[in-house]
Design a protein around this motif. Structure first.
Motif, PDB file in Angstrom:
ATOM      1  N   GLY A 132      64.122 111.148  -4.383  1.00 20.88           N
ATOM      2  CA  GLY A 132      64.349 111.780  -3.091  1.00 20.88           C
ATOM      3  C   GLY A 132      64.106 110.899  -1.885  1.00 20.88           C
ATOM      4  N   ASP A 133      63.741 109.626  -2.108  1.00 14.17           N
ATOM      5  CA  ASP A 133      63.482 108.747  -0.963  1.00 14.17           C
ATOM      6  C   ASP A 133      64.765 108.054  -0.516  1.00 14.17           C
ATOM      7  OD1 ASP A 133      63.608 107.289  -3.327  1.00 14.17           O
ATOM      8  OD2 ASP A 133      62.207 105.757  -2.645  1.00 14.17           O
ATOM      9  N   LEU A 134      64.684 107.385   0.627  1.00 13.42           N
ATOM     10  CA  LEU A 134      65.858 106.744   1.227  1.00 13.42           C
ATOM     11  C   LEU A 134      65.810 105.231   1.028  1.00 13.42           C
ATOM     12  CD1 LEU A 134      65.660 109.538   2.781  1.00 13.42           C
ATOM     13  CD2 LEU A 134      66.782 108.357   4.674  1.00 13.42           C
ATOM     14  N   ALA A 135      66.962 104.642   0.806  1.00  7.64           N
ATOM     15  CA  ALA A 135      67.077 103.189   0.757  1.00  7.64           C
ATOM     16  C   ALA A 135      66.892 102.613   2.156  1.00  7.64           C
ATOM     17  CB  ALA A 135      68.443 102.777   0.211  1.00  7.64           C
ATOM     18  N   PRO A 136      66.350 101.388   2.268  1.00  9.23           N
ATOM     19  CA  PRO A 136      66.187 100.750   3.584  1.00  9.23           C
ATOM     20  C   PRO A 136      67.519 100.191   4.076  1.00  9.23           C
ATOM     21  CG  PRO A 136      65.408  99.279   1.858  1.00  9.23           C
ATOM     22  CD  PRO A 136      65.793 100.558   1.166  1.00  9.23           C
ATOM     23  N   LEU A 137      68.423 101.087   4.454  1.00 12.99           N
ATOM     24  CA  LEU A 137      69.799 100.679   4.757  1.00 12.99           C
ATOM     25  C   LEU A 137      69.916  99.669   5.892  1.00 12.99           C
ATOM     26  CD1 LEU A 137      71.778 104.017   4.255  1.00 12.99           C
ATOM     27  CD2 LEU A 137      71.447 102.128   2.654  1.00 12.99           C
ATOM     28  N   PRO A 138      69.156  99.778   6.987  1.00 12.87           N
ATOM     29  CA  PRO A 138      69.279  98.743   8.022  1.00 12.87           C
ATOM     30  C   PRO A 138      68.951  97.343   7.502  1.00 12.87           C
ATOM     31  CG  PRO A 138      68.163 100.664   8.895  1.00 12.87           C
ATOM     32  CD  PRO A 138      68.265 100.871   7.416  1.00 12.87           C
ATOM     33  N   GLY A 139      67.892  97.229   6.697  1.00 12.03           N
ATOM     34  CA  GLY A 139      67.538  95.930   6.134  1.00 12.03           C
ATOM     35  C   GLY A 139      68.577  95.436   5.148  1.00 12.03           C
ATOM     36  N   LEU A 140      69.151  96.343   4.377  1.00 12.11           N
ATOM     37  CA  LEU A 140      70.190  95.950   3.417  1.00 12.11           C
ATOM     38  C   LEU A 140      71.441  95.453   4.132  1.00 12.11           C
ATOM     39  CD1 LEU A 140      69.882  98.852   0.816  1.00 12.11           C
ATOM     40  CD2 LEU A 140      69.139  96.485   0.524  1.00 12.11           C
ATOM     41  N   LEU A 141      71.816  96.125   5.214  1.00 15.44           N
ATOM     42  CA  LEU A 141      72.991  95.676   5.961  1.00 15.44           C
ATOM     43  C   LEU A 141      72.730  94.322   6.606  1.00 15.44           C
ATOM     44  CD1 LEU A 141      75.822  96.155   6.995  1.00 15.44           C
ATOM     45  CD2 LEU A 141      74.854  97.485   8.895  1.00 15.44           C
ATOM     46  N   ALA A 142      71.520  94.095   7.103  1.00 21.30           N
ATOM     47  CA  ALA A 142      71.189  92.798   7.693  1.00 21.30           C
ATOM     48  C   ALA A 142      71.300  91.688   6.658  1.00 21.30           C
ATOM     49  CB  ALA A 142      69.782  92.840   8.282  1.00 21.30           C
ATOM     50  N   LEU A 143      70.839  91.952   5.430  1.00 21.54           N
ATOM     51  CA  LEU A 143      70.954  90.950   4.363  1.00 21.54           C
ATOM     52  C   LEU A 143      72.411  90.734   3.970  1.00 21.54           C
ATOM     53  CD1 LEU A 143      67.915  91.850   2.086  1.00 21.54           C
ATOM     54  CD2 LEU A 143      68.193  89.812   3.519  1.00 21.54           C
ATOM     55  N   ALA A 144      73.189  91.804   3.950  1.00 17.46           N
ATOM     56  CA  ALA A 144      74.610  91.664   3.629  1.00 17.46           C
ATOM     57  C   ALA A 144      75.315  90.797   4.667  1.00 17.46           C
ATOM     58  CB  ALA A 144      75.255  93.043   3.549  1.00 17.46           C
ATOM     59  N   GLU A 145      74.978  90.997   5.927  1.00 15.65           N
ATOM     60  CA  GLU A 145      75.572  90.169   6.984  1.00 15.65           C
ATOM     61  C   GLU A 145      75.137  88.706   6.833  1.00 15.65           C
ATOM     62  OE1 GLU A 145      77.713  91.034   9.138  1.00 15.65           O
ATOM     63  OE2 GLU A 145      77.568  93.192   9.507  1.00 15.65           O
ATOM     64  N   ARG A 146      73.865  88.500   6.559  1.00 15.40           N
ATOM     65  CA  ARG A 146      73.326  87.140   6.470  1.00 15.40           C
ATOM     66  C   ARG A 146      73.909  86.361   5.300  1.00 15.40           C
ATOM     67  NH1 ARG A 146      66.925  86.013   5.363  1.00 15.40           N
ATOM     68  NH2 ARG A 146      67.095  83.805   4.757  1.00 15.40           N
ATOM     69  N   PHE A 147      74.116  87.045   4.170  1.00 15.19           N
ATOM     70  CA  PHE A 147      74.568  86.352   2.961  1.00 15.19           C
ATOM     71  C   PHE A 147      76.041  86.611   2.643  1.00 15.19           C
ATOM     72  CE2 PHE A 147      69.968  86.483   2.435  1.00 15.19           C
ATOM     73  CZ  PHE A 147      69.702  85.192   1.980  1.00 15.19           C
ATOM     74  N   ASP A 148      76.791  87.139   3.612  1.00 20.59           N
ATOM     75  CA  ASP A 148      78.226  87.376   3.449  1.00 20.59           C
ATOM     76  C   ASP A 148      78.504  88.181   2.182  1.00 20.59           C
ATOM     77  OD1 ASP A 148      80.925  87.287   4.058  1.00 20.59           O
ATOM     78  OD2 ASP A 148      81.244  85.385   2.995  1.00 20.59           O
ATOM     79  N   ALA A 149      77.847  89.330   2.062  1.00 17.94           N
ATOM     80  CA  ALA A 149      77.976  90.182   0.876  1.00 17.94           C
ATOM     81  C   ALA A 149      78.546  91.542   1.259  1.00 17.94           C
ATOM     82  CB  ALA A 149      76.612  90.370   0.212  1.00 17.94           C
ATOM     83  N   TRP A 150      79.197  92.179   0.279  1.00 18.70           N
ATOM     84  CA  TRP A 150      79.544  93.579   0.447  1.00 18.70           C
ATOM     85  C   TRP A 150      78.266  94.414   0.357  1.00 18.70           C
ATOM     86  CZ3 TRP A 150      84.271  94.316   2.051  1.00 18.70           C
ATOM     87  CH2 TRP A 150      85.331  93.518   1.587  1.00 18.70           C
ATOM     88  N   LEU A 151      78.246  95.544   1.049  1.00 17.74           N
ATOM     89  CA  LEU A 151      77.182  96.536   0.865  1.00 17.74           C
ATOM     90  C   LEU A 151      77.850  97.856   0.502  1.00 17.74           C
ATOM     91  CD1 LEU A 151      74.317  97.625   0.911  1.00 17.74           C
ATOM     92  CD2 LEU A 151      74.516  97.910   3.402  1.00 17.74           C
ATOM     93  N   VAL A 152      77.614  98.304  -0.737  1.00 21.98           N
ATOM     94  CA  VAL A 152      78.165  99.574  -1.220  1.00 21.98           C
ATOM     95  C   VAL A 152      77.044 100.603  -1.228  1.00 21.98           C
ATOM     96  CG1 VAL A 152      79.253 100.764  -3.156  1.00 21.98           C
ATOM     97  CG2 VAL A 152      79.920  98.410  -2.599  1.00 21.98           C
ATOM     98  N   VAL A 153      77.263 101.709  -0.528  1.00 23.04           N
ATOM     99  CA  VAL A 153      76.248 102.750  -0.370  1.00 23.04           C
ATOM    100  C   VAL A 153      76.762 104.052  -0.988  1.00 23.04           C
ATOM    101  CG1 VAL A 153      74.944 104.139   1.275  1.00 23.04           C
ATOM    102  CG2 VAL A 153      75.331 101.699   1.724  1.00 23.04           C
ATOM    103  N   ASP A 154      76.034 104.552  -1.974  1.00 16.07           N
ATOM    104  CA  ASP A 154      76.333 105.847  -2.595  1.00 16.07           C
ATOM    105  C   ASP A 154      75.494 106.905  -1.884  1.00 16.07           C
ATOM    106  OD1 ASP A 154      76.247 108.152  -4.136  1.00 16.07           O
ATOM    107  OD2 ASP A 154      76.236 107.112  -6.052  1.00 16.07           O
ATOM    108  N   ASP A 155      76.151 107.725  -1.060  1.00 19.22           N
ATOM    109  CA  ASP A 155      75.431 108.721  -0.268  1.00 19.22           C
ATOM    110  C   ASP A 155      75.644 110.128  -0.821  1.00 19.22           C
ATOM    111  OD1 ASP A 155      73.678 109.387   1.750  1.00 19.22           O
ATOM    112  OD2 ASP A 155      75.229 109.618   3.272  1.00 19.22           O
ATOM    113  N   ALA A 156      75.612 110.248  -2.149  1.00 14.15           N
ATOM    114  CA  ALA A 156      75.852 111.542  -2.791  1.00 14.15           C
ATOM    115  C   ALA A 156      74.928 112.621  -2.265  1.00 14.15           C
ATOM    116  CB  ALA A 156      75.695 111.404  -4.304  1.00 14.15           C
ATOM    117  N   HIS A 157      73.658 112.282  -2.038  1.00  9.41           N
ATOM    118  CA  HIS A 157      72.667 113.287  -1.666  1.00  9.41           C
ATOM    119  C   HIS A 157      72.307 113.268  -0.179  1.00  9.41           C
ATOM    120  CE1 HIS A 157      71.924 114.304  -5.890  1.00  9.41           C
ATOM    121  NE2 HIS A 157      72.106 113.014  -6.106  1.00  9.41           N
TER     122      HIS A 157
END
Length: 387
Positions: A181-206
């Motif tokens: 039931g907890d949340l992923a640290p999405l802002p930090g994940l997006l920052a890492l995706a930007e820094r390392f030129d990666a896709w960020l796939v987020v499953d927001d089912a809940h």
């Protein structure tokens, strides 16, 4: 013999307290359930806003059936993409803030579509260890290198990304984790995706329909923009109250998924009447602040009540969402508590391995806007007796 082997393995599941049991409801989805002629208060469903049996959705589905029939007749890319599908995709894109959206039959199929379409051999996926089974299976299908980081650990993920020499990188995460039931640290994940030129796939089912302004989801909860490297998956059978899923992303990404996603190309499109119901559902979600406020009040009531239970062995996980897990630990003890609640007219699912790690069997309490404070109070009173 192969049959005896199967029976032996089923017996082993039973002995370990891991065999699952399916129950048949004798009425529509809601907090009041009837099973085997017995009336129960259900804390099992993911119908977070109480829309699954809402009259507006029922009427929209009926009107959709009268106008468009029941079946689509073919896959989206042959002749099964009807006007209600197209209208719903446009509405979902606008609702989530992305240029385009693409409908899928289920969230599982959507996840199996995204990852193999974007990465393959010589690429790498960086996945949270507590990701849903559909995301785990998607990585396996992609044949990309699978690197799992400790749950929510941005430092560990940064280390893995720094060391990787993969051609393409993809970060993969649930937004709201279905068993904690907890949340992923999405802002930090997006920052890492930007820094390392990666896709960020987020499953927001809940998270879709529940979190963020007007229920626009976990990205809105964190005030994150619809960035080009973001691929957002939302399911439509939970808070939206119907069925199916969608992927929202940049136009180029959606066009690529249309061309390369096997679970999109090679399956019949969903029913048009469901698309009509979902069109009405999005309006109710956007106007659903009162429902969400009631849900937050129930969550606060539940968490305050559990904190007062006199049982040090039970552990309430730090969840701010409608998913409220109470960890019991032992499989058999968890089944015993769930059974005792059932006998008291309270239906709470016992979640055991392999869905959760060994030793962390739990009661997964799902709260919805359709529950009342009195019903939550009944559950707390029963747990207080059992504690």
């Amino acid at each position: 013999m192969i049959w005896e082997e199967l029976q032996g393995e089923l017996d082993a599941l039973q002995h370990a307290g891991l065999k699952r049991r399916r129950r048949t409801l004798e009425g529509p989805c809601g907090p009041q359930a009837t099973v085997d002629g017995r009336d129960l208060i259900s804390f099992c469903s993911n119908d977070y806003l109480g829309l699954a049996n809402d009259p507006a959705l029922v009427e929209a589905a009926c009107a959709g059936a009268r106008a468009w029939g029941v079946g689509s007749g073919a896959s989206h890319l042959v002749s099964g993409h009807l006007a209600p599908h197209a209208a719903l995709e446009e509405k979902l894109a606008a609702f989530t803030g992305f240029p385009r959206a693409l409908l899928f039959s289920t969230g599982y199929m959507a996840n199996l579509a995204i990852v193999p379409a974007l990465v393959g051999r010589h690429d790498a996926v960086f996945a949270d260890r507590l990701n849903h089974a559909s995301l785990i299976d998607a990585v396996q299908l992609s044949r990309a290198e699978n690197q799992r980081y400790p749950h929510g650990d941005l430092s560990a993920l940064e280390h893995l990304l720094t060391a990787s020499r993969a051609r393409r990188k993809l970060i993969l995460t649930d937004a709201v984790f279905s068993m904690d039931g907890d949340l992923a640290p999405l802002p930090g994940l997006l920052a890492l995706a930007e820094r390392f030129d990666a896709w960020l796939v987020v499953d927001d089912a809940h998270g879709f329909g529940v979190l963020g302004r007007q229920g626009r989801g976990s990205l809105a909860h964190f005030n994150l923009p619809a960035a080009r490297r973001l691929i957002y998956m939302g399911t439509l059978g939970k808070a939206a109250g119907a069925a199916g899923a969608f992927v929202a992303a940049a136009t180029t990404v959606i066009e690529w998924l249309e061309q390369r996603s096997r679970t999109y190309i090679f399956t019949t499109a969903g029913s048009p009447l469901v698309a009509c119901a979902l069109d009405a559902s999005l309006d109710l979600i956007a106007a659903g602040d009162a429902r969400r406020d009631h849900l937050w009040q129930l969550i606060a009531q539940w968490r305050d009540g559990v904190a007062r239970l006199a049982n040090a062995r039970w552990r309430l996980l730090p969840s701010p969402t409608a998913i409220q897990p109470l960890v019991i630990g032992d499989n058999h003890e968890t089944l015993r508590i769930a059974g005792a609640l059932y006998e008291r007219g309270l239906w709470v699912p016992a979640i055991r391995p392999p869905t959760v790690p060994v030793g962390s069997a739990r009661l997964r309490v799902s709260l919805t806007a359709a529950h009342s404070a009195e019903q939550v109070g009944q559950l707390l009173d029963a747990l207080r007796e059992l504690a």
